[in-house]
Design an enzyme around this catalytic site. Structure first.
Site, short mmCIF file in Angstrom:
data_model
loop_
_atom_site.label_atom_id
_atom_site.label_comp_id
_atom_site.label_asym_id
_atom_site.label_seq_id
_atom_site.Cartn_x
_atom_site.Cartn_y
_atom_site.Cartn_z
N ILE A 90 47.98 34.67 41.53
CA ILE A 90 46.69 34.80 42.19
C ILE A 90 46.40 36.29 42.38
O ILE A 90 47.19 37.01 43.01
CB ILE A 90 46.68 34.08 43.55
CG1 ILE A 90 47.18 32.64 43.39
CG2 ILE A 90 45.29 34.13 44.16
CD1 ILE A 90 46.40 31.79 42.40
N LYS A 91 45.27 36.74 41.84
CA LYS A 91 44.93 38.16 41.91
C LYS A 91 44.25 38.47 43.24
O LYS A 91 43.23 37.89 43.59
CB LYS A 91 43.99 38.54 40.74
CG LYS A 91 44.67 38.48 39.39
CD LYS A 91 43.71 38.77 38.25
CE LYS A 91 43.46 40.23 38.05
NZ LYS A 91 42.69 40.50 36.80
N ILE A 92 44.83 39.42 43.96
CA ILE A 92 44.31 39.87 45.25
C ILE A 92 44.10 41.37 45.16
O ILE A 92 45.00 42.10 44.75
CB ILE A 92 45.29 39.53 46.39
CG1 ILE A 92 45.45 38.01 46.52
CG2 ILE A 92 44.81 40.13 47.71
CD1 ILE A 92 46.46 37.59 47.58
N ILE A 148 44.48 34.51 38.01
CA ILE A 148 43.11 34.15 38.38
C ILE A 148 42.79 34.85 39.69
O ILE A 148 43.63 34.93 40.60
CB ILE A 148 42.93 32.62 38.49
CG1 ILE A 148 41.47 32.27 38.78
CG2 ILE A 148 43.87 32.01 39.52
CD1 ILE A 148 41.16 30.77 38.66
N THR A 204 42.87 37.39 33.66
CA THR A 204 41.46 37.03 33.58
C THR A 204 40.68 37.76 34.66
O THR A 204 41.26 38.33 35.59
CB THR A 204 41.26 35.51 33.79
OG1 THR A 204 41.66 35.19 35.13
CG2 THR A 204 42.06 34.70 32.81
#
Length: 368
Positions: free
Chosen positions: A138-140, A107, A44
């Protein structure tokens, strides 16, 4: 499940959908894609959420309640998006239980924090706790400031999707950040087998920027290289991934239960109508990778895509030579990568503003 998508999955490519909405979840569409289209994960971003919220009424009740509670827009955004990701994680839970690496839902941390290490880590912790599902990612972003946040998050047992990777040098830094995080997690007594990660290497944007510069040169030699840089760049990246898997450092972590950080081919929708609409899928078929596709690309491959075997392994040297040739004829490829990262962070931030403004509009609508 179409034969073409099954063949892609059988070749070791995990098919993830680059889209998510509450409508997909609640109508069963997402579950159907798992059964019928070999989809085993979802990514996403704020633009995807903005579109979903703007085009559906399924968020209105939750927005209405949050408005009644006096929640500010940033908290409303957080609650809406984490609710969708949590529910999508539940849809993919059976996949996560049955496979070693898939069934994941991503996300993103707040984009304004892309150049803020501490802020990025705090956002990652908050999202991980709110979603509260082991199959979340978790998108970093892979900015210089994002790298230590990646290490720290992994060290705490947070599974991470590293995004906005454009070139080999930064990708190698991402690989090192992940391994460092695993080493710290091991030292802290974490179960390494519970930590997952992918590294999102952007594809189509590379051709977009390189082709623009080749067109400006306009020579026959330059024009003959159009549409080749993105795939070559990805092949170089896969070579770096294979090097890490062959290293003593990785073997030590693998023996402790660690999972590899698989390359994820992102931005695989073809933007140039002159190119085959399945180009960035068909040319990047190789084991231990993820291809995250917009639905249009997924359907195109299901209809007429071809799996012609491994197009990536052992191609790194030849691919690097092509990238060096670009620089030799006047396309500064290192500058292309810097430009793309800056543009990527800027688009990242603008998409967040779009999401916040969309939610503000919904808050005004339901509050009347």
């Amino acid at each position: 499940m179409t034969d073409r998508l099954k063949a892609l999955a059988d070749a070791g490519v995990s098919i993830w959908l680059d889209d998510l909405s509450r409508e997909r979840i609640e109508t069963g569409n997402l579950a159907d894609l798992v059964k019928e289209k070999s989809v085993v994960g979802v990514t996403t971003n704020p633009t995807i959420f903005a579109s979903a919220i703007a085009n559906g009424e399924r968020y209105d009740d939750q927005v209405r309640k949050l408005v009644a509670d006096g929640r500010p827009v940033e908290e409303v955004v957080f609650e809406l998006t984490t609710e969708d990701v949590r529910n999508a994680c539940d849809v993919f839970a059976p996949v996560a239980e049955q496979t070693a690496h898939d069934g994941r839902v991503s996300i993103e941390v707040e984009p304004d924090l892309a150049n803020d290490t501490d802020g990025t880590l705090a956002s990652a912790r908050a999202l991980w706790a709110a979603v509260d599902r082991p199959n979340a990612l978790i998108k970093i972003p892979a900015t210089k400031e994002g790298l230590p946040a990646i290490t720290a998050a992994v060290a705490e047992g947070i599974s991470v999707n590293v995004t906005l990777i454009f070139g080999e040098e930064r990708y190698r830094e991402v690989l090192d950040a992940y391994l460092s995080g695993l080493e710290q997690a091991r030292a802290a007594g974490h179960d390494l087998s519970t930590i997952r990660s992918v590294a999102s290497f952007f594809i189509s944007r590379v051709d977009g920027e390189v082709d623009k510069r080749l067109d400006a040169l306009g020579t026959d030699e330059a024009l003959a290289l159009r549409g080749q840089a993105a795939v070559a760049n990805a092949r170089v990246a896969y070579g770096a991934f294979q090097e890490v898997l062959a290293s003593d450092r990785w073997r030590s972590l693998a023996e402790a239960g660690a999972n590899p950080q698989r390359p994820l081919w992102a931005s695989t929708g073809v933007k140039n109508p002159d190119y085959d609409d399945t180009l960035y899928v068909a040319e990047l078929v190789v084991a231990d990778t993820v291809n995250t596709m917009p639905e249009k690309t997924l359907e195109a491959f299901a209809d007429h895509g071809e799996v012609r075997g491994d197009r990536v392994s052992g191609q790194a040297d030849e691919a690097r030579a092509l990238l060096e040739r670009l620089t030799a004829i006047g396309v500064d490829f290192p500058d292309v990568l810097v430009t793309l990262e800056h543009e990527g962070v800027d688009k990242f931030k603008k998409s967040w503003i779009e999401l916040v403004e969309t939610v503000e509009g919904q808050m005004e609508k339901v509050g009347k």
